[in-house]
Design an enzyme around this catalytic site. Structure first.
Site, PDB file in Angstrom:
ATOM      1  N   HIS A 136       0.665  -1.103   0.069  1.00 41.81           N
ATOM      2  CA  HIS A 136       0.031  -0.136   0.029  1.00 41.81           C
ATOM      3  C   HIS A 136       0.742   1.273   0.145  1.00 41.81           C
ATOM      4  O   HIS A 136       2.166   1.195   0.254  1.00 41.81           O
ATOM      5  CB  HIS A 136      -0.740   0.070   1.280  1.00 41.81           C
ATOM      6  CG  HIS A 136      -1.940  -0.939   1.195  1.00 41.81           C
ATOM      7  ND1 HIS A 136      -2.076  -2.295   1.510  1.00 41.81           N
ATOM      8  CD2 HIS A 136      -3.186  -0.798   0.601  1.00 41.81           C
ATOM      9  CE1 HIS A 136      -3.174  -2.643   1.195  1.00 41.81           C
ATOM     10  NE2 HIS A 136      -4.117  -1.774   0.947  1.00 41.81           N
ATOM     11  N   LYS A 140      -0.436   5.064   4.637  1.00 40.64           N
ATOM     12  CA  LYS A 140      -1.187   3.935   5.284  1.00 40.64           C
ATOM     13  C   LYS A 140      -0.694   3.590   6.724  1.00 40.64           C
ATOM     14  O   LYS A 140       0.203   3.151   6.543  1.00 40.64           O
ATOM     15  CB  LYS A 140      -1.626   2.693   4.277  1.00 40.64           C
ATOM     16  CG  LYS A 140      -2.605   1.721   4.894  1.00 40.64           C
ATOM     17  CD  LYS A 140      -2.870   0.602   4.042  1.00 40.64           C
ATOM     18  CE  LYS A 140      -3.972  -0.416   4.908  1.00 40.64           C
ATOM     19  NZ  LYS A 140      -5.381   0.378   4.853  1.00 40.64           N
TER      20      LYS A 140
END
Length: 227
Positions: A136, A140
């Site tokens: 990600h 995040k």
């Protein structure tokens, strides 16, 4: 008779997902964003004039969100991840009195991936060892991702063992999840790549429309999709 639009309270409206949902809702005649909340905004007063609240905020907000939903008899769609065990219990308790969709990922493709993962693991048997790799964007906060944890739970239910997860945080990757099943002389990989956040926002709006008039209970995105 024309069907009324579903009135949505969007919690976490200033975040990446919140902004994407606001954009998508403008083109959905069945959805009306009736109110918006973000960090520091009072949730209880905003909950009054909606049919369903969609939460893409922070895990620490869940107690206040659940209290407000129960007080005003509203449905919940929860897409925030990283809840503690106690926060998860709060959600489960709320679902005894209100309909709640809880999903770590609202993408149709990811939910099909969950189904495929279970079937592949059952068919390949104990000779194949599973592991998960997820990537990600560097902003995040939680690792492993909620989707990776859900995939691990799916695998653990079949194999009855802890599943290793490798988490990578780099660049602006929206989301990528790969299940690797390694066996003697061969391996199988199942991968889902998210190109944009619209797939998650669209799924959450679909869940918001689906949950209206459902009985109290804790539902998943697979329930919404009929998988």
């Amino acid at each position: 008779m024309k069907k009324s639009a579903v009135r949505v309270l969007l919690i976490g409206a200033a975040g990446r997902m919140g902004k994407t949902m606001l954009d998508m809702a403008q083109n959905d005649r069945e959805i009306m964003i009736a109110a918006q909340c973000d960090l520091g905004d009072p949730i209880e007063s905003a909950m009054k004039n909606c049919d369903v609240a969609i939460d893409f905020s922070q895990a620490d907000s869940i107690d206040e969100i659940c209290r407000a939903a129960l007080q005003h008899g509203k449905s919940l769609v929860i897409g925030t991840t990283g809840h503690s065990q106690q926060q998860r219990k709060t959600i489960e308790k709320t679902a005894h009195s209100a309909p709640v969709v809880l999903a770590s990922n609202f993408s149709v493709g990811v939910n099909v991936l969950l189904w495929l993962t279970q079937k592949a693991t059952e068919l390949l048997g104990s000779d194949f060892n599973p592991e998960i790799v997820e990537t990600h964007h560097k902003m995040k906060k939680d690792a492993p991702s909620g989707t990776a944890k859900t995939l691990a739970e799916t695998l653990k239910a079949v194999r009855n063992t802890e599943i290793p997860i490798q988490s990578i945080r780099e660049g602006d990757v929206v989301g990528e999840h790969t299940i690797i099943l390694s066996g003697p002389g061969e391996s199988l990989e199942l991968t889902h790549r998210a190109a944009n956040r619209g797939i998650f926002a669209g799924g959450a709006l679909r869940a918001a429309k689906w949950i209206i008039n459902k009985p109290p209970g804790l539902y998943t995105m697979q329930d919404v999709l009929g998988l």
